[in-house]
Design a protein around this motif. Structure first.
Motif, PDB file in Angstrom:
ATOM      1  N   GLN A 267     -17.755  19.087  29.092  1.00  0.00           N
ATOM      2  CA  GLN A 267     -16.992  18.010  28.456  1.00  0.00           C
ATOM      3  C   GLN A 267     -17.779  17.361  27.328  1.00  0.00           C
ATOM      4  O   GLN A 267     -17.224  17.017  26.298  1.00  0.00           O
ATOM      5  CB  GLN A 267     -16.591  16.970  29.499  1.00  0.00           C
ATOM      6  CG  GLN A 267     -15.407  17.432  30.329  1.00  0.00           C
ATOM      7  CD  GLN A 267     -15.061  16.463  31.420  1.00  0.00           C
ATOM      8  OE1 GLN A 267     -15.909  15.688  31.882  1.00  0.00           O
ATOM      9  NE2 GLN A 267     -13.812  16.494  31.854  1.00  0.00           N
ATOM     10  N   LEU A 268     -19.080  17.235  27.564  1.00  0.00           N
ATOM     11  CA  LEU A 268     -19.936  16.661  26.530  1.00  0.00           C
ATOM     12  C   LEU A 268     -19.895  17.540  25.284  1.00  0.00           C
ATOM     13  O   LEU A 268     -19.786  17.060  24.155  1.00  0.00           O
ATOM     14  CB  LEU A 268     -21.374  16.558  27.061  1.00  0.00           C
ATOM     15  CG  LEU A 268     -22.410  15.978  26.107  1.00  0.00           C
ATOM     16  CD1 LEU A 268     -22.111  14.519  25.811  1.00  0.00           C
ATOM     17  CD2 LEU A 268     -23.812  16.112  26.685  1.00  0.00           C
ATOM     18  N   MET A 271     -16.691  17.044  23.284  1.00  0.00           N
ATOM     19  CA  MET A 271     -16.333  15.686  22.865  1.00  0.00           C
ATOM     20  C   MET A 271     -16.025  15.611  21.372  1.00  0.00           C
ATOM     21  O   MET A 271     -15.192  14.827  20.934  1.00  0.00           O
ATOM     22  CB  MET A 271     -17.448  14.701  23.213  1.00  0.00           C
ATOM     23  CG  MET A 271     -17.239  14.052  24.574  1.00  0.00           C
ATOM     24  SD  MET A 271     -18.605  12.992  25.025  1.00  0.00           S
ATOM     25  CE  MET A 271     -18.293  11.565  24.023  1.00  0.00           C
ATOM     26  N   ARG A 272     -16.729  16.395  20.612  1.00  0.00           N
ATOM     27  CA  ARG A 272     -16.440  16.440  19.171  1.00  0.00           C
ATOM     28  C   ARG A 272     -16.827  17.818  18.644  1.00  0.00           C
ATOM     29  O   ARG A 272     -17.423  18.624  19.364  1.00  0.00           O
ATOM     30  CB  ARG A 272     -17.189  15.321  18.442  1.00  0.00           C
ATOM     31  CG  ARG A 272     -18.694  15.392  18.594  1.00  0.00           C
ATOM     32  CD  ARG A 272     -19.385  14.339  17.759  1.00  0.00           C
ATOM     33  NE  ARG A 272     -20.791  14.257  18.084  1.00  0.00           N
ATOM     34  CZ  ARG A 272     -21.717  15.064  17.578  1.00  0.00           C
ATOM     35  NH1 ARG A 272     -21.378  16.029  16.730  1.00  0.00           N
ATOM     36  NH2 ARG A 272     -22.985  14.932  17.911  1.00  0.00           N
ATOM     37  N   ARG A 274     -18.925  20.527  16.940  1.00  0.00           N
ATOM     38  CA  ARG A 274     -20.378  20.641  16.842  1.00  0.00           C
ATOM     39  C   ARG A 274     -20.763  21.868  16.036  1.00  0.00           C
ATOM     40  O   ARG A 274     -19.939  22.748  15.766  1.00  0.00           O
ATOM     41  CB  ARG A 274     -21.001  20.727  18.239  1.00  0.00           C
ATOM     42  CG  ARG A 274     -20.808  19.447  19.025  1.00  0.00           C
ATOM     43  CD  ARG A 274     -21.360  19.541  20.421  1.00  0.00           C
ATOM     44  NE  ARG A 274     -20.851  18.416  21.233  1.00  0.00           N
ATOM     45  CZ  ARG A 274     -21.420  17.223  21.268  1.00  0.00           C
ATOM     46  NH1 ARG A 274     -22.499  16.972  20.544  1.00  0.00           N
ATOM     47  NH2 ARG A 274     -20.912  16.274  22.004  1.00  0.00           N
TER      48      ARG A 274
ATOM     49  N   ASN B  15     -26.415  14.348  30.740  1.00  0.00           N
ATOM     50  CA  ASN B  15     -25.078  14.495  30.161  1.00  0.00           C
ATOM     51  C   ASN B  15     -24.401  13.141  29.962  1.00  0.00           C
ATOM     52  O   ASN B  15     -23.776  12.900  28.934  1.00  0.00           O
ATOM     53  CB  ASN B  15     -24.203  15.373  31.050  1.00  0.00           C
ATOM     54  CG  ASN B  15     -24.599  16.841  30.936  1.00  0.00           C
ATOM     55  OD1 ASN B  15     -25.306  17.224  30.000  1.00  0.00           O
ATOM     56  ND2 ASN B  15     -24.160  17.647  31.883  1.00  0.00           N
ATOM     57  N   ALA B  19     -23.296  11.464  26.441  1.00  0.00           N
ATOM     58  CA  ALA B  19     -21.905  11.122  26.161  1.00  0.00           C
ATOM     59  C   ALA B  19     -21.772   9.645  25.781  1.00  0.00           C
ATOM     60  O   ALA B  19     -21.066   9.296  24.834  1.00  0.00           O
ATOM     61  CB  ALA B  19     -21.047  11.436  27.380  1.00  0.00           C
ATOM     62  N   GLU B  22     -22.941   9.138  22.384  1.00  0.00           N
ATOM     63  CA  GLU B  22     -22.014   9.683  21.397  1.00  0.00           C
ATOM     64  C   GLU B  22     -20.928   8.685  21.032  1.00  0.00           C
ATOM     65  O   GLU B  22     -20.394   8.721  19.939  1.00  0.00           O
ATOM     66  CB  GLU B  22     -21.365  10.971  21.918  1.00  0.00           C
ATOM     67  CG  GLU B  22     -22.366  12.107  22.019  1.00  0.00           C
ATOM     68  CD  GLU B  22     -21.923  13.355  21.272  1.00  0.00           C
ATOM     69  OE1 GLU B  22     -20.772  13.402  20.803  1.00  0.00           O
ATOM     70  OE2 GLU B  22     -22.762  14.268  21.147  1.00  0.00           O
ATOM     71  N   LEU B 105     -15.681  13.240  32.206  1.00  0.00           N
ATOM     72  CA  LEU B 105     -16.588  12.480  31.355  1.00  0.00           C
ATOM     73  C   LEU B 105     -15.808  11.494  30.472  1.00  0.00           C
ATOM     74  O   LEU B 105     -16.228  10.366  30.261  1.00  0.00           O
ATOM     75  CB  LEU B 105     -17.401  13.452  30.501  1.00  0.00           C
ATOM     76  CG  LEU B 105     -18.763  12.986  30.030  1.00  0.00           C
ATOM     77  CD1 LEU B 105     -19.597  12.446  31.168  1.00  0.00           C
ATOM     78  CD2 LEU B 105     -19.491  14.126  29.340  1.00  0.00           C
TER      79      LEU B 105
END
Lengths: 480, 226
Positions: A267-268, A271-272, A274, B15, B19, B22, B105
């Motif tokens: 998920q990390l 997230m955007r 990359r 992680n 996150a 971020e 997440l």
């Protein structure tokens, strides 16, 4: 198919009633014999009495020949009676009843006997006597030898006996009925502690382990062992259940954590947008995380397999076997990189040939788990000492390190699944907390033991004692 | 905004920290209960993410000690346990929210942000102050409907100030809440960011929004927030 039910109450009641019935029958038989004897005695006395009366009724005939005659006036005879009175010449003085029976019977010697006339059975008495006519005369009178047979139907006696039997039979039947009812009530009442115990036991469930045997059961001598056994068994089951529950909960916790890591890594990453390098590094990391999840699952499955009963090892029922020396050598070989990394000197003191009843993979797992543990908890440039020796019918493997040792606090829990003592033993050191549990399960599987202690020089001493494999020919073959 | 994560599981912590960073939050990490407890007691965190199963001191005792010492940072509990009883117990003991492992997440981030907002007395993700509108989900800023392009740090300063309208916020406070231990922080960095922020917010015909009070700090002015 249903199992036929057996009732202790019913069995007890039936047993007691049967015994009572047996006693009643024996009593009735005894009564019959006794009654018959008494009745016959009375009957015989009456026969003899009546015969004497008849003898008394023989009178002077007052005739020329100085004969005698039977004068029955004033003599009360039973209306069913049969008799015959004769003098020495065979002259019948009086008779009543079946002549054929009487003429035959009168020839019998004096005394009692039985005979039948048609359907009717008679008991008869023969009496011999002398009747003297005119005893006052100077000649001394004339004596007549008189023979009397007198009888009565014997059925009368039997009637009396049967009456007595009937009375006792009815009394016994009533007694049996009353006893049965009382027995049922009393047995039920006395068995109440059993019901109370059952009720109390019935309340036990996985939510409620509270079991206190009722006082009534504890006071009952016969139930005391059962109540105690129940309490003890329940305690063991409860402990084992709690252990199982804790294990399941811990296993779920471990698996969830590993899954959480994998999930959060991915998920990390998403997230955007990359760069290709970031994606590539992220995927590599995720793969690592997956590998760890895989390892946890694998260890859990290994532990579950090892805790299964040992009989299911192989389908054909033969015991697995391997050389523990080979396993130790293989474990030493596998852990060499780690030892070299920490510059730990591994000293092999002795390596006796030793066959054990374990699958080769399990033996290797056992040895490498202990060895890697020792290496992990050793200081850099430390030392580890490995020794494998035979001791009687056992094989003893000891692995000693001069590392940090174990705290007394941790000692009781070292073999508990997922137990990781202090922070240094926590997940970040890469351990799943299952290694020692697996070692213990392997040892217990073949009736061996494993112990961990601190030795005086500072550091840990692991001692594994395993029974040597019994088949000698195979041992030689394996140790070769 | 500064968040404390107390989690012993190294990889998971890595992680979560990544996150949270971020989305523009400053994050500190404690790997055991004892450390977590000490860090929380500084009282500089706008939210705390607390794992329950920790080596040494458990999450429950960390929470208990924190509330006992009147540290009111909102707490989000991470748990792998199923039992509803323990959740109820934790909420009663002063936890504000909980999340079961394995969690999403995105959900964790949303909940942490919601906790921060609620901790500041706001319930929506859209913060308003005079003619400035700040969207905490998309991290965008509008003034009079016009998008203002801010750097992450500038955005964080503005977000923090909007949460504390008309209060004087010292440089020290800004440093404490906007930076975690991973950052080198100097008070003149704050000054530079404030100056940039002022310049970017200063559209033609608008009143200045950020007031500087010498030796005391900064204050957001310009009417009540919507």
């Amino acid at each position: 198919m249903t199992t036929p039910s057996v009732s202790i109450t019913r069995r007890l009641v039936v047993s007691v009633l049967l015994l009572e019935l047996l006693a009643a029958v024996a009593l009735i038989v005894a009564i019959t014999v006794h009654e018959r004897h008494v009745q016959l005695k009375a009957f015989d006395a009456s026969l003899a009495g009546d015969a004497e009366s008849l003898m008394g009724a023989v009178q002077d005939a007052e005739d020329q020949g100085d004969n005698v005659m039977l004068d029955l006036r004033g003599v009360q005879l039973n209306k069913h009676a049969v008799y015959r009175v004769e003098d020495e010449r065979g002259q019948v003085l009086g008779s009543s009843g079946d002549p054929a029976l009487l003429s035959r019977a009168i020839l019998n010697p004096p005394g009692f006997f039985e005979a039948k006339a048609g359907q009717i059975g008679y008991r008869l008495f023969v009496l011999h006597g002398v009747r003297t006519i005119d005893p006052g005369k100077p000649t001394g009178g004339i004596s007549h030898k008189i023979r009397i047979v007198y009888g009565l139907p014997v059925g009368h006696v039997w009637h009396e006996v049967i009456e007595a039997i009937r009375f006792f039979a009815i009394a016994t039947a009533i007694l049996l009925g009353v006893t049965a009812i009382l027995m049922v009530v009393l047995v039920r009442r006395h068995l109440a502690p059993v019901h109370e115990l059952a009720y109390e036991a019935d309340r036990i469930s996985s939510r409620n382990w509270q079991f206190d045997a009722p006082l009534s059961a504890k006071k009952t001598v016969e139930l005391r062992p059962l109540a105690r056994a129940l309490e003890a068994a329940l305690l063991r089951v409860h402990l084992s259940f709690e252990q199982q529950k804790r294990f399941t909960s811990d296993a779920a916790h471990e698996l969830k954590t590993d899954v959480a890591i994998v999930k959060s890594s991915l998920q990390l990453l998403s997230m955007r947008r990359r760069t290709a390098d970031e994606y590539s590094a992220g995927l590599a990391q995720s793969l690592d995380d997956f590998t760890r999840l895989e390892r946890t699952v694998e260890k859990l499955l290994t532990l579950a397999r090892l805790e299964q009963p040992a009989e299911s090892d192989k389908g054909d029922g033969t015991q697995p076997s391997c050389s523990l020396r080979n396993a130790v050598e293989e474990a030493l070989h596998q852990s060499r990189p780690l030892a070299e990394l920490k510059r730990i000197e591994v000293d092999v003191e002795a390596l006796d040939a030793a066959a054990i009843a374990l699958d080769g993979r399990d033996a290797l797992l056992l040895c490498s788990n202990i060895l890697v543990n020792a290496l992990q908890h050793s200081y850099e440039r430390g030392k580890i000492c490995v020794k494998l020796a035979r001791r009687g019918t056992d094989v003893v493997l000891t692995i000693q390190d001069w590392g940090e040792g174990i705290s007394e606090e941790d000692r009781p829990y070292l073999f508990d699944p997922f137990y990781r003592g202090d922070i240094s033993r926590s997940r970040k050191s890469g351990s799943t907390g299952l290694g020692l549990s697996i070692c213990k399960a392997i040892c217990l599987r073949i009736g061996g033991s494993i112990e961990i202690a601190n030795h005086p020089a500072g550091g840990t001493l692991v001692t594994v004692v395993l029974p040597a494999y019994k088949r000698i020919s195979t041992t030689r073959e394996l140790s070769a | 905004m500064r968040v404390l994560l107390v989690e012993d599981e190294q990889r998971l912590a890595e992680n979560i920290v990544a996150a949270l960073r971020e989305v523009g939050l400053a994050v500190d990490h404690a790997a055991d209960g004892e450390t977590g407890s000490h860090m929380a007691e500084q009282g500089v965190y706008d939210a705390i993410v607390l794992d329950l199963m920790l080596p040494g001191k458990s999450g429950q005792s960390v929470l208990h000690d924190m509330r006992h010492r009147a540290i009111h940072s909102p707490v989000l509990i991470l748990t792998a346990q199923e039992g509803k009883e323990s959740i109820v117990e934790l909420l009663n003991a002063g936890a504000d929210d909980y999340l079961s492992k394995p969690f999403d997440l995105g959900e964790l981030l949303a909940r942490v942000k919601a906790l921060i907002r609620r901790g500041k007395g706001t319930s929506t993700s859209l913060l308003r102050m005079a003619d400035v509108e700040l969207d905490t989900v998309h991290q965008t800023v509008l003034r009079r409907g016009e998008t203002i392009d801010l750097s992450p740090t500038e955005y964080r300063i503005l977000e923090y100030l909007i949460h504390r309208p008309r209060a004087i916020v010292s440089k020290q406070e800004l440093l404490e809440h906007l930076y975690d231990f991973a950052w080198e922080h100097h008070s003149n960095v704050i000054e530079a960011h404030i100056s940039n922020l002022r310049r970017k917010l200063n559209l033609a015909g608008t009143e200045p929004l950020i007031e500087t009070l010498r030796h005391r700090g900064y204050r957001l002015t310009g009417g009540a927030p919507a």
